[in-house]
Design a protein around this motif. Structure first.
Motif, mmCIF file in Angstrom:
data_model
loop_
_atom_site.group_PDB
_atom_site.id
_atom_site.type_symbol
_atom_site.label_atom_id
_atom_site.label_comp_id
_atom_site.label_asym_id
_atom_site.label_seq_id
_atom_site.Cartn_x
_atom_site.Cartn_y
_atom_site.Cartn_z
ATOM 1 N N GLN A 1 0.861 -1.170 0.000
ATOM 2 C CA GLN A 1 0.000 0.000 0.000
ATOM 3 C C GLN A 1 0.912 1.239 0.000
ATOM 4 O OE1 GLN A 1 -1.192 -3.000 1.857
ATOM 5 N NE2 GLN A 1 -2.377 -3.143 -0.033
ATOM 6 N N GLU A 2 0.461 2.379 0.547
ATOM 7 C CA GLU A 2 1.282 3.599 0.603
ATOM 8 C C GLU A 2 1.872 3.983 -0.764
ATOM 9 O OE1 GLU A 2 0.732 1.833 4.379
ATOM 10 O OE2 GLU A 2 2.184 1.011 3.003
ATOM 11 N N ASP A 3 1.028 3.992 -1.797
ATOM 12 C CA ASP A 3 1.438 4.344 -3.160
ATOM 13 C C ASP A 3 2.395 3.317 -3.770
ATOM 14 O OD1 ASP A 3 -0.078 6.693 -3.209
ATOM 15 O OD2 ASP A 3 1.538 7.872 -2.324
ATOM 16 N N GLY A 4 2.358 2.094 -3.268
ATOM 17 C CA GLY A 4 3.260 1.063 -3.748
ATOM 18 C C GLY A 4 2.618 0.084 -4.712
ATOM 19 N N TYR A 5 2.943 -1.182 -4.543
ATOM 20 C CA TYR A 5 2.617 -2.241 -5.492
ATOM 21 C C TYR A 5 1.174 -2.233 -5.976
ATOM 22 C CZ TYR A 5 1.842 -7.071 -7.122
ATOM 23 O OH TYR A 5 1.498 -8.187 -7.845
ATOM 24 N N GLU A 6 0.214 -2.052 -5.075
ATOM 25 C CA GLU A 6 -1.185 -2.171 -5.484
ATOM 26 C C GLU A 6 -1.585 -1.105 -6.505
ATOM 27 O OE1 GLU A 6 -3.948 -1.772 -2.271
ATOM 28 O OE2 GLU A 6 -3.493 0.342 -1.923
ATOM 29 N N THR A 7 -0.846 0.012 -6.566
ATOM 30 C CA THR A 7 -1.183 1.072 -7.523
ATOM 31 C C THR A 7 -0.779 0.706 -8.945
ATOM 32 O OG1 THR A 7 0.919 2.284 -7.326
ATOM 33 C CG2 THR A 7 -0.812 2.800 -5.725
ATOM 34 N N ASN A 8 0.211 -0.152 -9.105
ATOM 35 C CA ASN A 8 0.691 -0.543 -10.427
ATOM 36 C C ASN A 8 1.574 -1.786 -10.299
ATOM 37 O OD1 ASN A 8 1.865 -0.762 -13.008
ATOM 38 N ND2 ASN A 8 1.758 1.454 -13.317
ATOM 39 N N PRO A 9 0.960 -2.955 -10.169
ATOM 40 C CA PRO A 9 1.739 -4.180 -9.952
ATOM 41 C C PRO A 9 2.808 -4.424 -11.006
ATOM 42 C CG PRO A 9 -0.575 -4.582 -9.507
ATOM 43 C CD PRO A 9 -0.489 -3.206 -10.108
ATOM 44 N N ARG A 10 2.516 -4.138 -12.274
ATOM 45 C CA ARG A 10 3.485 -4.403 -13.334
ATOM 46 C C ARG A 10 4.739 -3.546 -13.150
ATOM 47 N NH1 ARG A 10 4.206 -8.439 -14.975
ATOM 48 N NH2 ARG A 10 6.346 -8.001 -14.420
#
Length: 354
Positions: free
Chosen positions: A108-117
Motif C-alpha cells: 500500500q502507501e502508493d506502492g505495489y497495489e497502484t501498479n503491480p506491473r
C-alpha cells in the motif's frame, strides 16, 4: 512500530523529483541499465556462500557453515528510487562491503497495489543489479497497513510466483513474505505464510524464505503477546527463518532479551533495525545499538539496517540531496547513523568454506 515512519515519509516525499506514481505501464528503474540475467562476480559474498540453508537455528552457506550477512535496506522504492542507482550500489558493494541488499517494496502507501506491473519490474531490475555486484537480493514484501498480511494474500501469490519463476536459478535470492504484521495473531500470520510459501516452492524449491512475526516483527512482543507462541507453532515449511525488528531509541533491554532468547530457539534474521526511534527519526542511541550488534555478532544473526536513502530523518544514512548526485563513497555524504553503520558493515563476517 512503523506507522509514524510511513506517515512522515508520505508527507515528506510526495513532491520529490523521481517519485514513481501511477504510471500506466512498467518503467525502467532510474539510473540502472536494463540487461539480461547477471552472473555473480568471483569472490563476492553471494558467490562465496552460494545457496543459503537453515541449519539448526543458524543461517548456513553452501558449505554448511554458519554465517552472518550484513547489509542495507532501500527506503520505499516508490519514494526513493533515485537513491538506488549504479553509483550508490557500487558504493554499497565496494566501499561499504555489504553482503545483502533489501529491496523494500511497499504494497500500500502508493506502492505495489497502484501498479503491480511497474513495481514488479522494478524489483526484477534491482535483483539483477544486486546479482551483478555479488550481493544477496532480499525481496521485501513490505506490507504494513493493514497489519494482517492476509489482506494481500492474492497479491503476494501473484508477485512471488513471477519473482520465483524468473529468478529460481539464482543462488542469491531471499524471499521476505511479510514485513511487519501488526494487530494480528500469530496464527493468522502463520496461515498466510503457509498459503504463500507453497507458491514460491512450486517455482523455487530451495531458496531461503523469511516470515515476518506478529507485533511489528517482534514475535508479538510489541503487541504484548508471548513470543513463545511462534516457537510452539512454527510455520510448516523448510528453509524458513523468522524476522525480528528493533529501533534502539525505543527498544531497550526487554527487546534485546527477547531477541537473545529466541535466537537460541528458532532461526532469526533481523531484516530491519535503526539506531534511533521506530519513526526512523530522533537522536541515535549508539550505546544500545552496539549491544544489539554485539549480540547479533556473537550469535551470527544476520541483519539489515534501515535505510539507504537521503530522507531528512536521522535513520536515512545519506545527507539530504546526496541521491541527486553521484558521490556515495567514504563518509563525507553520511549522517552520523550512516558513518556508524557503514563502519560495522565493513567489518564483515569471515565466511568459512571448510
Amino acid at each position: 512500530m512503523a506507522r509514524l515512519r510511513i506517515a512522515l515519509a508520505l508527507a515528506a516525499t510526495l513532491a520529490l523529483p523521481g517519485v514513481l506514481v501511477g504510471a500506466a505501464q512498467a518503467a525502467p528503474t532510474p539510473g540502472l541499465s536494463t540487461q539480461a540475467a547477471a552472473a555473480l562476480p568471483a569472490g563476492s559474498p553471494a558467490a562465496v556462500n552460494g545457496q543459503l540453508k537453515v541449519c539448526g537455528v543458524k543461517l548456513c552457506n553452501k558449505y554448511g557453515k554458519p554465517i552472518q550477512l550484513r547489509g542495507m535496506s532501500t527506503h520505499g522504492i516508490q519514494w526513493y528510487s533515485q537513491c538506488v542507482k549504479t553509483a550508490s550500489l557500487d558504493a554499497l558493494a565496494g566501499d561499504w562491503k555489504a553482503d545483502v541488499l533489501r529491496i523494500s517494496m511497499y504494497i500500500q502507501e502508493d506502492g505495489y497495489e497502484t501498479n503491480p506491473r511497474k513495481f514488479t519490474d522494478m524489483v526484477h531490475g534491482y535483483i539483477e543489479e544486486a546479482t551483478k555486484r555479488g550481493l544477496y537480493a532480499l525481496v521485501d514484501w513490505h506490507q504494513l497497513d493493514p497489519g494482517d498480511p492476509n489482506y494481500n494474500t492474492s497479491r503476494a501469490k501473484t508477485f512471488f510466483k513471477e519473482i520465483a519463476q524468473r529468478h529460481k536459478d539464482k543462488t542469491n535470492i531471499i524471499y521476505d513474505i511479510a514485513n511487519e504484521p501488526n494487530n494480528v495473531s500469530w496464527a493468522k500470520v502463520k496461515s498466510y505464510a503457509e498459503q504463500v510459501i507453497p507458491v514460491i516452492r512450486a517455482e523455487d524449491s530451495d531458496s531461503l524464505v523469511l516470515v515476518g512475526t506478529n507485533g511489528w516483527s517482534t514475535f508479538g512482543h510489541s503487541d504484548g503477546k508471548d513470543p513463545q507462541d511462534v516457537v510452539k507453532n512454527k510455520v510448516s515449511a523448510s528453509n524458513v527463518m523468522y524476522t525480528f525488528h528493533f529501533y534502539a531509541g525505543d527498544h531497550g533491554s526487554d527487546y534485546l532479551a527477547v531477541l537473545s532468547k529466541l535466537a537460541d530457539q528458532v532461526p532469526v534474521f533481523v531484516t530491519e533495525f535503526g539506531t534511533q526511534k521506530a519513526s526512523g527519526d530522533g537522536s541515535n542511541n549508539f550505546t544500545q545499538s552496539q549491544k544489539y550488534i554485539d549480540l547479533m555478532n556473537a550469535k551470527k544473526i544476520s541483519w539489515v539496517n534501515w535505510n539507504f536513502s537521503d530522507d531528512e530523518r536521522s535513520g536515512a544514512v545519506f545527507k539530504p540531496g546526496t541521491c541527486s548526485g553521484s558521490s556515495f563513497t567514504g563518509t563525507s555524504k553520511l549522517k552520523p547513523a550512516g558513518v556508524w553503520i557503514r563502519d560495522r558493515i565493513r567489518t564483515a563476517d569471515d565466511f568459512p568454506t571448510s
